[in-house]
Design a protein around this motif. Structure first.
Motif, PDB file in Angstrom:
ATOM      1  N   LYS A 203       0.825  -1.202   0.000  1.00  0.00           N
ATOM      2  CA  LYS A 203       0.000   0.000   0.000  1.00  0.00           C
ATOM      3  C   LYS A 203       0.866   1.262   0.000  1.00  0.00           C
ATOM      4  N   PHE A 204       2.157   1.116  -0.212  1.00  0.00           N
ATOM      5  CA  PHE A 204       3.075   2.249  -0.227  1.00  0.00           C
ATOM      6  C   PHE A 204       3.944   2.154  -1.473  1.00  0.00           C
ATOM      7  N   ASP A 205       4.692   3.202  -1.762  1.00  0.00           N
ATOM      8  CA  ASP A 205       5.587   3.207  -2.916  1.00  0.00           C
ATOM      9  C   ASP A 205       6.820   2.372  -2.589  1.00  0.00           C
ATOM     10  N   ALA A 206       6.890   1.189  -3.164  1.00  0.00           N
ATOM     11  CA  ALA A 206       8.006   0.281  -2.898  1.00  0.00           C
ATOM     12  C   ALA A 206       9.175   0.608  -3.828  1.00  0.00           C
ATOM     13  N   SER A 207      10.366   0.188  -3.440  1.00  0.00           N
ATOM     14  CA  SER A 207      11.541   0.381  -4.286  1.00  0.00           C
ATOM     15  C   SER A 207      11.893  -0.935  -4.972  1.00  0.00           C
ATOM     16  N   VAL A 208      12.661  -0.847  -6.046  1.00  0.00           N
ATOM     17  CA  VAL A 208      13.055  -2.017  -6.814  1.00  0.00           C
ATOM     18  C   VAL A 208      14.563  -1.974  -6.985  1.00  0.00           C
ATOM     19  N   ASP A 209      15.237  -3.089  -6.720  1.00  0.00           N
ATOM     20  CA  ASP A 209      16.679  -3.189  -6.935  1.00  0.00           C
ATOM     21  C   ASP A 209      16.931  -3.800  -8.304  1.00  0.00           C
ATOM     22  N   VAL A 210      17.877  -3.232  -9.035  1.00  0.00           N
ATOM     23  CA  VAL A 210      18.223  -3.731 -10.358  1.00  0.00           C
ATOM     24  C   VAL A 210      19.687  -4.152 -10.341  1.00  0.00           C
ATOM     25  N   CYS A 211      19.944  -5.381 -10.752  1.00  0.00           N
ATOM     26  CA  CYS A 211      21.313  -5.891 -10.846  1.00  0.00           C
ATOM     27  C   CYS A 211      21.654  -6.071 -12.323  1.00  0.00           C
ATOM     28  N   VAL A 212      22.801  -5.542 -12.716  1.00  0.00           N
ATOM     29  CA  VAL A 212      23.208  -5.597 -14.115  1.00  0.00           C
ATOM     30  C   VAL A 212      24.583  -6.251 -14.190  1.00  0.00           C
ATOM     31  N   ARG A 213      24.703  -7.259 -15.011  1.00  0.00           N
ATOM     32  CA  ARG A 213      26.000  -7.908 -15.226  1.00  0.00           C
ATOM     33  C   ARG A 213      26.666  -7.228 -16.412  1.00  0.00           C
ATOM     34  N   LEU A 214      27.758  -6.503 -16.136  1.00  0.00           N
ATOM     35  CA  LEU A 214      28.420  -5.719 -17.173  1.00  0.00           C
ATOM     36  C   LEU A 214      29.544  -6.473 -17.867  1.00  0.00           C
ATOM     37  N   GLY A 215      30.048  -7.525 -17.243  1.00  0.00           N
ATOM     38  CA  GLY A 215      31.105  -8.300 -17.871  1.00  0.00           C
ATOM     39  C   GLY A 215      32.446  -7.590 -17.878  1.00  0.00           C
ATOM     40  N   VAL A 216      32.729  -6.764 -16.871  1.00  0.00           N
ATOM     41  CA  VAL A 216      34.006  -6.074 -16.795  1.00  0.00           C
ATOM     42  C   VAL A 216      34.756  -6.538 -15.556  1.00  0.00           C
TER      43      VAL A 216
ATOM     44  N   PRO B 127      36.724  -5.165 -12.516  1.00  0.00           N
ATOM     45  CA  PRO B 127      36.982  -3.890 -11.846  1.00  0.00           C
ATOM     46  C   PRO B 127      38.423  -3.716 -11.371  1.00  0.00           C
ATOM     47  N   ARG B 128      39.212  -4.778 -11.397  1.00  0.00           N
ATOM     48  CA  ARG B 128      40.611  -4.661 -10.974  1.00  0.00           C
ATOM     49  C   ARG B 128      41.476  -4.033 -12.060  1.00  0.00           C
ATOM     50  N   LYS B 129      40.967  -3.992 -13.273  1.00  0.00           N
ATOM     51  CA  LYS B 129      41.734  -3.408 -14.369  1.00  0.00           C
ATOM     52  C   LYS B 129      41.316  -1.954 -14.558  1.00  0.00           C
ATOM     53  N   ALA B 130      42.288  -1.073 -14.693  1.00  0.00           N
ATOM     54  CA  ALA B 130      42.034   0.365 -14.748  1.00  0.00           C
ATOM     55  C   ALA B 130      41.241   0.775 -15.987  1.00  0.00           C
ATOM     56  N   ASN B 131      41.417   0.082 -17.097  1.00  0.00           N
ATOM     57  CA  ASN B 131      40.731   0.482 -18.317  1.00  0.00           C
ATOM     58  C   ASN B 131      39.294  -0.042 -18.388  1.00  0.00           C
ATOM     59  N   GLN B 132      38.851  -0.794 -17.374  1.00  0.00           N
ATOM     60  CA  GLN B 132      37.491  -1.331 -17.374  1.00  0.00           C
ATOM     61  C   GLN B 132      36.660  -0.809 -16.202  1.00  0.00           C
ATOM     62  N   MET B 133      37.094   0.272 -15.576  1.00  0.00           N
ATOM     63  CA  MET B 133      36.352   0.824 -14.450  1.00  0.00           C
ATOM     64  C   MET B 133      35.031   1.411 -14.933  1.00  0.00           C
ATOM     65  N   VAL B 134      33.985   1.231 -14.142  1.00  0.00           N
ATOM     66  CA  VAL B 134      32.669   1.769 -14.474  1.00  0.00           C
ATOM     67  C   VAL B 134      32.331   2.814 -13.421  1.00  0.00           C
ATOM     68  N   ARG B 135      32.178   4.041 -13.865  1.00  0.00           N
ATOM     69  CA  ARG B 135      31.839   5.133 -12.953  1.00  0.00           C
ATOM     70  C   ARG B 135      30.756   5.973 -13.606  1.00  0.00           C
TER      71      ARG B 135
END
Length: 96
Positions: free
Chosen positions: A37-50, A52-60
């Motif tokens: 009966k209230f405005d609920a939130s939704v979590d979205v998970c996206v698999r980017l295939g990168v 994150p330990r590599k500097a050229n694949q950082m997602v910001r």
């Protein structure tokens, strides 16, 4: 495991777990299946295939909220005395 309620059974009947829904379909399905009966939130998970330990694949990135963050922005300009009027004309709140 607990007992499954009537509303939960109806919601599960509307969802096909083997189907990959598009974003528009998923949004409409979430609104249709929601029983709160209230405005609920939704979590979205996206698999980017990168990796994150590599500097050229950082997602910001940043997201602009529709109503802002609720904080007023104030501008302080530190400049030479001859540029004070120019900074005030540009919209600075404090000049020094």
């Amino acid at each position: 495991m607990g007992k499954v309620s009537k509303k939960r059974k109806e919601a599960l009947a509307k969802i096909d777990s083997s189907k990959a829904y598009t974003l528009a379909e998923a949004c409409s399905l979430v609104k249709e299946v929601s029983t709160t009966k209230f405005d609920a939130s939704v979590d979205v998970c996206v698999r980017l295939g990168v990796d994150p330990r590599k500097a050229n694949q950082m997602v910001r990135g940043t997201v602009a909220m529709p109503h802002g963050t609720g904080k007023d922005v104030k501008v302080l300009v530190l400049c030479t005395p001859d540029k004070e009027e120019e900074a005030k004309a540009a919209g600075a709140d404090h000049v020094g």
